[in-house]
Write a protein that holds these residues in place. Structure first.
Motif, PDB file in Angstrom:
ATOM      1  N   ALA A   1       6.101 -11.494   2.569  1.00 58.38           N
ATOM      2  CA  ALA A   1       5.000 -10.546   2.366  1.00 58.38           C
ATOM      3  C   ALA A   1       4.643  -9.761   3.615  1.00 58.38           C
ATOM      4  O   ALA A   1       3.957  -8.745   3.501  1.00 58.38           O
ATOM      5  CB  ALA A   1       3.753 -11.267   1.852  1.00 58.38           C
ATOM      6  N   ALA A   2       5.052 -10.190   4.808  1.00 61.31           N
ATOM      7  CA  ALA A   2       4.700  -9.475   6.033  1.00 61.31           C
ATOM      8  C   ALA A   2       5.340  -8.086   6.024  1.00 61.31           C
ATOM      9  O   ALA A   2       6.541  -7.941   5.790  1.00 61.31           O
ATOM     10  CB  ALA A   2       5.162 -10.255   7.260  1.00 61.31           C
ATOM     11  N   SER A   3       4.552  -7.050   6.285  1.00 59.52           N
ATOM     12  CA  SER A   3       5.064  -5.687   6.274  1.00 59.52           C
ATOM     13  C   SER A   3       5.732  -5.342   7.604  1.00 59.52           C
ATOM     14  O   SER A   3       5.380  -5.891   8.648  1.00 59.52           O
ATOM     15  CB  SER A   3       3.922  -4.706   5.994  1.00 59.52           C
ATOM     16  OG  SER A   3       3.352  -4.943   4.727  1.00 59.52           O
TER      17      SER A   3
ATOM     18  N   SER B   1       0.838  -1.196   0.000  1.00 62.73           N
ATOM     19  CA  SER B   1       0.000   0.000   0.000  1.00 62.73           C
ATOM     20  C   SER B   1       0.874   1.248   0.000  1.00 62.73           C
ATOM     21  O   SER B   1       1.986   1.242   0.533  1.00 62.73           O
ATOM     22  CB  SER B   1      -0.890   0.024   1.246  1.00 62.73           C
ATOM     23  OG  SER B   1      -1.661  -1.141   1.360  1.00 62.73           O
ATOM     24  N   PRO B   2       0.384   2.360  -0.548  1.00 64.08           N
ATOM     25  CA  PRO B   2       1.084   3.632  -0.365  1.00 64.08           C
ATOM     26  C   PRO B   2       0.985   4.048   1.102  1.00 64.08           C
ATOM     27  O   PRO B   2       0.000   3.748   1.774  1.00 64.08           O
ATOM     28  CB  PRO B   2       0.302   4.607  -1.246  1.00 64.08           C
ATOM     29  CG  PRO B   2      -0.581   3.768  -2.115  1.00 64.08           C
ATOM     30  CD  PRO B   2      -0.835   2.508  -1.361  1.00 64.08           C
TER      31      PRO B   2
ATOM     32  N   GLU C   1       5.560  -5.960   0.330  1.00 63.22           N
ATOM     33  CA  GLU C   1       5.372  -5.359   1.652  1.00 63.22           C
ATOM     34  C   GLU C   1       5.017  -3.868   1.555  1.00 63.22           C
ATOM     35  O   GLU C   1       5.476  -3.162   0.649  1.00 63.22           O
ATOM     36  CB  GLU C   1       6.642  -5.514   2.492  1.00 63.22           C
ATOM     37  CG  GLU C   1       7.078  -6.955   2.714  1.00 63.22           C
ATOM     38  CD  GLU C   1       7.871  -7.547   1.554  1.00 63.22           C
ATOM     39  OE1 GLU C   1       8.188  -8.738   1.600  1.00 63.22           O
ATOM     40  OE2 GLU C   1       8.163  -6.800   0.589  1.00 63.22           O
ATOM     41  N   THR C   2       4.256  -3.398   2.519  1.00 65.56           N
ATOM     42  CA  THR C   2       3.954  -1.969   2.643  1.00 65.56           C
ATOM     43  C   THR C   2       5.045  -1.306   3.481  1.00 65.56           C
ATOM     44  O   THR C   2       5.389  -1.807   4.552  1.00 65.56           O
ATOM     45  CB  THR C   2       2.588  -1.763   3.321  1.00 65.56           C
ATOM     46  OG1 THR C   2       1.560  -2.302   2.487  1.00 65.56           O
ATOM     47  CG2 THR C   2       2.308  -0.285   3.582  1.00 65.56           C
ATOM     48  N   PRO C   3       5.616  -0.186   3.025  1.00 62.97           N
ATOM     49  CA  PRO C   3       6.603   0.524   3.848  1.00 62.97           C
ATOM     50  C   PRO C   3       5.976   1.036   5.144  1.00 62.97           C
ATOM     51  O   PRO C   3       4.753   1.000   5.323  1.00 62.97           O
ATOM     52  CB  PRO C   3       7.039   1.689   2.948  1.00 62.97           C
ATOM     53  CG  PRO C   3       6.631   1.305   1.563  1.00 62.97           C
ATOM     54  CD  PRO C   3       5.405   0.455   1.723  1.00 62.97           C
ATOM     55  N   THR C   4       6.808   1.550   6.029  1.00 65.61           N
ATOM     56  CA  THR C   4       6.310   2.164   7.259  1.00 65.61           C
ATOM     57  C   THR C   4       7.175   3.368   7.596  1.00 65.61           C
ATOM     58  O   THR C   4       8.212   3.607   6.954  1.00 65.61           O
ATOM     59  CB  THR C   4       6.279   1.151   8.422  1.00 65.61           C
ATOM     60  OG1 THR C   4       5.580   1.718   9.530  1.00 65.61           O
ATOM     61  CG2 THR C   4       7.681   0.745   8.853  1.00 65.61           C
TER      62      THR C   4
END
Length: 462
Positions: free
Chosen positions: A188-190, A65-66, A143-146
């Motif tokens: 795949a875990a973010s 996700s963005p 993965e989605t960044p954080t």
């Protein structure tokens, strides 16, 4: 509009402060629930040309996700020099790819302007040939960044963790030794951030682990071996009335950890063979689920805080003091459930939706099929009295929240969609296979800007 290779707009600075509500800091938002704060500009209806503020092309492929910090949108992707198998929707039922993807790949990070979609900067984290295969429905950037609001943390699960300044300077990196995963699904875990540490889970069939890295230096603070093989859920930092802990589901055991990686509790939930949905909290409880379509037991658990040691021995879930309620067949395969109000909604990959009482697990309504039909990987989100569900063919269904299933609107984008959308302020960011759409109620947004109350940030061009 296409992504530009250079900044083509003047820099914009904000006079005033940015509230936490203006940021979308991780997968499913800062609180991991998928529920957004209501805003008059959040849209109910849109398509490619209606209620779209901007469209940005994103080269390559990525399912993260963005995320948003202030006026900046961050997204990751991997660009291949050679054509490989194109992803498609639906269930593959074990089909996959047994060799790494062909050609040189470029692991990329992009920063866009939230107001216009224009590219502010891009950075190539790594260049080379993939060392491990990747399932055709997945991506080397799944993965989605954080972010902690000061730094950007980008995880490419089988490659490394990269830390950037918000202006695009690489501050540090930690390489990850790639391991074989079940059916070559890959990682795949973010990642998530808490207490000045970035927490990463890498479950695989060789040596699974969870580790925390210092947000400023990248130094590994701790590392815990996990006896797991087939789990892809994003870890959840659960701040509850008893303590703060890290909840990580698993095929063998669901576990809670201290903030320094010590196991606090665990139980065998007889989870499905593949564990993908991510935990989250609502009503003082933590919800855990797994629901591979081929398994008879697809459980959802609502957990109470305070557990210690081994709980629910021999699968006695109904008499465990730390399990508020349990349902044996209510979990989805890929999507994560959502609690909105007192209802828990489940979106099934094959195109159904159910609703349960989030407080006691009782069924409110059984399976209702989406019409027109669709399949789902993206997790649902909610605002404005509606639950939104994005199908793999790019059609979003707006569902009336409450005890009766009713489709209020359908919104087509007509492109493969795997990523879960992000919401910030009055903007909904939808990532398709090739683009990011910024959806907003154009008329309401214009009215909001016109009626901006005193004391809100004022944009000044330099």
């Amino acid at each position: 509009m296409k992504l530009l290779t250079q900044i083509c707009l003047p820099f914009v600075v904000m006079i005033g402060t940015t509230s936490a509500d203006d940021n979308f800091t991780r997968f499913r938002g800062a609180d991991a629930t998928g529920v957004a704060i209501d805003h008059p500009a959040l849209p109910t209806k849109w398509n490619k040309t209606n209620n779209i503020a901007w469209v940005a092309d994103v080269p390559g492929q990525g399912w993260g996700s963005p995320i948003v910090v202030g006026e900046r949108v961050f997204v990751s992707s991997v660009v291949a020099d050679e054509e490989n198998i194109k992803p498609r929707g639906g269930l593959y039922l074990g089909e996959g790819v047994r060799d790494p993807a062909k050609g040189i790949h470029h692991w990329m990070v992009y920063c866009l302007d939230l107001r216009t979609g224009q590219q502010l900067w891009k950075h190539e984290s790594h260049t080379g040939r993939p060392l491990v295969p990747r399932h055709p429905k997945s991506s080397y950037a799944a993965e989605t960044p954080t972010t902690d609001g000061q730094r950007l943390f980008v995880l490419f699960g089988d490659l490394g963790l990269y830390c950037y300044s918000l202006d695009g300077e690489l501050l540090w990196s930690q390489m990850i030794e790639p391991k074989k995963t079940n059916m070559d699904y890959g990682a795949a875990a973010s990642p998530v951030v808490y207490n000045k540490q970035v927490i990463v889970v890498y479950d695989n069939i060789e040596e699974s682990w969870m580790a925390a890295f210092d947000t400023k230096t990248g130094e590994q603070r701790w590392r815990t071996i996990r006896n797991e093989r087939m789990s892809w859920a994003t870890p959840f930092v659960w701040e509850n009335e008893k303590r703060t802990e890290i909840v990580v589901p698993g095929q063998r055991f669901n576990r809670g950890y201290s903030l320094d990686g010590r196991e606090l509790w665990s139980f065998d939930g007889d989870m499905s063979v593949l564990v993908i949905p991510s935990p989250f909290a609502a009503h003082g409880m933590c919800y855990i689920s797994s629901g591979y379509v081929g398994d008879a037991h697809r459980p959802t658990f609502a957990l109470r805080p305070g557990a210690k040691g081994k709980i629910a021995p021999e699968g006695d879930f109904e008499n465990c003091e730390f399990i508020q309620w349990y349902q044996p067949k209510t979990s989805p395969y890929n999507t994560t459930q959502i609690v909105y109000g007192n209802y828990l909604y489940t979106v099934y990959d094959q195109g159904f939706m159910t609703c349960h009482n989030a407080l006691n697990g009782e069924e409110v309504y059984g399976k209702h099929r989406f019409a027109p039909k669709g399949s789902f990987t993206a997790s649902p989100w909610a605002y404005g009295g509606k639950v939104y569900c994005l199908s793999e063919n790019g059609l979003t269904y707006a569902i009336k929240a409450g005890p009766e299933f009713e489709i209020l609107a359908t919104n087509p984008l007509n492109e493969l969609c795997i990523a879960t959308p992000s919401i910030v302020g009055g903007k909904l960011l939808i990532r398709t296979q090739t683009k990011i759409y910024c959806a907003t109620d154009i008329k309401a947004q214009a009215k909001t800007n016109t009626n901006r109350p005193p004391g809100t940030p004022v944009r000044k061009r330099l």
